[in-house]
Enzyme design. Sequence first.
Site, PDB file in Angstrom:
ATOM      1  N   CYS A  51      45.868  29.270  55.765  1.00 45.61           N
ATOM      2  CA  CYS A  51      45.378  28.196  54.891  1.00 45.61           C
ATOM      3  C   CYS A  51      46.478  27.176  54.566  1.00 45.61           C
ATOM      4  O   CYS A  51      47.502  27.516  53.964  1.00 45.61           O
ATOM      5  CB  CYS A  51      44.830  28.822  53.604  1.00 45.61           C
ATOM      6  SG  CYS A  51      44.591  27.662  52.255  1.00 45.61           S
ATOM      7  N   CYS A  54      47.091  26.659  50.846  1.00 41.02           N
ATOM      8  CA  CYS A  54      47.866  27.759  50.275  1.00 41.02           C
ATOM      9  C   CYS A  54      49.360  27.538  50.502  1.00 41.02           C
ATOM     10  O   CYS A  54      50.184  27.779  49.614  1.00 41.02           O
ATOM     11  CB  CYS A  54      47.427  29.092  50.882  1.00 41.02           C
ATOM     12  SG  CYS A  54      45.691  29.488  50.659  1.00 41.02           S
ATOM     13  N   CYS A 187      33.459  67.012  32.372  1.00 42.61           N
ATOM     14  CA  CYS A 187      34.331  65.834  32.365  1.00 42.61           C
ATOM     15  C   CYS A 187      33.514  64.547  32.235  1.00 42.61           C
ATOM     16  O   CYS A 187      32.682  64.225  33.093  1.00 42.61           O
ATOM     17  CB  CYS A 187      35.160  65.819  33.649  1.00 42.61           C
ATOM     18  SG  CYS A 187      35.938  64.241  34.039  1.00 42.61           S
ATOM     19  N   CYS A 190      34.073  62.049  35.032  1.00 43.88           N
ATOM     20  CA  CYS A 190      33.380  62.471  36.257  1.00 43.88           C
ATOM     21  C   CYS A 190      31.920  62.045  36.207  1.00 43.88           C
ATOM     22  O   CYS A 190      31.356  61.603  37.214  1.00 43.88           O
ATOM     23  CB  CYS A 190      33.470  63.984  36.420  1.00 43.88           C
ATOM     24  SG  CYS A 190      35.161  64.630  36.491  1.00 43.88           S
TER      25      CYS A 190
END
Length: 438
Positions: A51, A54, A187, A190
Site C-alpha cells: 500500500c 501506508c 468453570c 468454560c
Amino acid sequence: MEILILLSLVTSGLAFYSSSDEVIVLTPSNFNREVIQSDDIWLVEFYAPWCGHCRSLTPEWQKAAKALKGVVKVGAVDADEHQGLGGQYGVRGFPTIKVFGADKNKPTDYQGARTAQGIVDSAMSTVKTVVNQRLSGKSSSGGGGGGGGGSKSGDPEDVIELTDSNFEKLVLNSEDMWMVEFFAPWCGHCKNLAPHWASAATELKGKVKFGALDATVHTVMGGRYGVRGYPTIKMFPSGKKDGDVVDYDGGRTSSDIVSWSKDKLAANIPPPEVVQVTAEEVLKDNCEAHQLCIVSILPHILDCQSECRNKYIAIMKKQADKYKKNMWGWIWAEAGAQPDLEETIGVGGFGYPAMAAVNSRKMMFALLKGPFSESGINEFLRDLSYGRGSTAPLKNAKLPPIQTTDPWDGKDGELVIEDDYDLSDVELDDLDTDKVEL
C-alpha cells in the site's frame, strides 16, 4: 495509562520499523492479550505491505510514536498477511485506523489527519475523554473482555468429546490438526467459551478438528499436558504428532479462535494442488469441498505451447501458495475442452486465459476483470478475501457437467496434418461445357 497506536508497517521487501522504533507489531497471537485484555487505549492501524498510502504514512506515525512515548504506544497489524484479524474488524482498505477506547468491543474509526500532529491530537483527545469518564464514575468495559464479534450459531455435535481412553487414538494418531479445550464443568469461563468453541468447530469443520476434555474426570491427559487452570486450550499440529503441542494464546470469541486456527493451519499445510479438470470428480473434489474454487481457462495448446502454459500454471501455483490458508480449490482447463464449464462462468470463445472464483454453496461466481498476471490475480484474490468484488449467479444454479478428457502430457501441441490424396487415378464425369449466361 497508555494509548497504543497500531501502525502500518509497510514494506516492499524490508520492514518499515525496527526494534529501535516505538512501534509494536501485532498478530492474531498477541492481539487479544495486548489490546483487548488491556486497560490501555489503542489506535490500531491495519496495513498492507504493497500500500502506497501506508508507506507515506510511516514517517508521520514514527514521529507520533516518539512524541507519545510513555503516554501512547505505537504498533502495526499486517492485515494482508493476517486477513482474518483484519476481517474481524471490517477492514476493507488500507491504511485503516481503529480506535480501541474504553470499550474494546466497540472500536471506532480514526478520522483525523494523517500527520504526526493529527495523530497526537486525536490520541490526547481520546485520553481526555476516558479520564473524564473515569473521573465521573462511569464504568469502563476496557480490559479483560472478549474480542469484538459475537458467536455465530454452531453445532455442539461438531465438538468431539475426548477422554483418557480415546485421546491417543483420535488426536495423537491423527494426521489432522486438533484444537483441544481442557475444561471443568463448574468453570464459568468454560461455560462462556462453549458457544464460541462450537461455532468455531462448525465453521472449520473438515479443516480443523475441535475437541473438549473434562480434565477433572480425565486427569491423565490433563496432567500430561500440564493443565493448571480452566479453560486451557492446546493446539496439536497436523501431521505426525511428535510431542509438539502449542498453547493457544488468542482471544475467546469464535472469530478469534477461527482466525488463530487458520493461521496455524496455514503454517503446517502444503500449498493446494493446481489440478487440470479431466473428469466430474475433479470439479466436485475441488469445488464442493471448499468455500471457493479458483477456476482458470488456459489457451489451447496450439495457441500457447508448453513453455507458455507452464508460465500460467506457475503463476497459479504461486498465488495458491500465498492464499493457502483460505483452503480454496484450484483447477484449470484448456480452452474448448470443457465448454459447459466455460459457459457457466461466462467465458468462451475468446479472452484466454481467464479466471473465475466459484462458490458452489451459494452458486455464485466472480470473474477476474484484470490481467492474468501475479499482480492482477493477487488483487482479485485479495478483494475476494475481504468480501469485495462483483458476483453473478452460476448458470442453472448448479455446477456444470464435465467431459472426461485425457490429462495434458506436458508437451507442445502438434497440428494434425491430413493425408494428401492422389486424384490422378480417379475418373471424373465429363463436365458439361455448355455455358449459360446470366
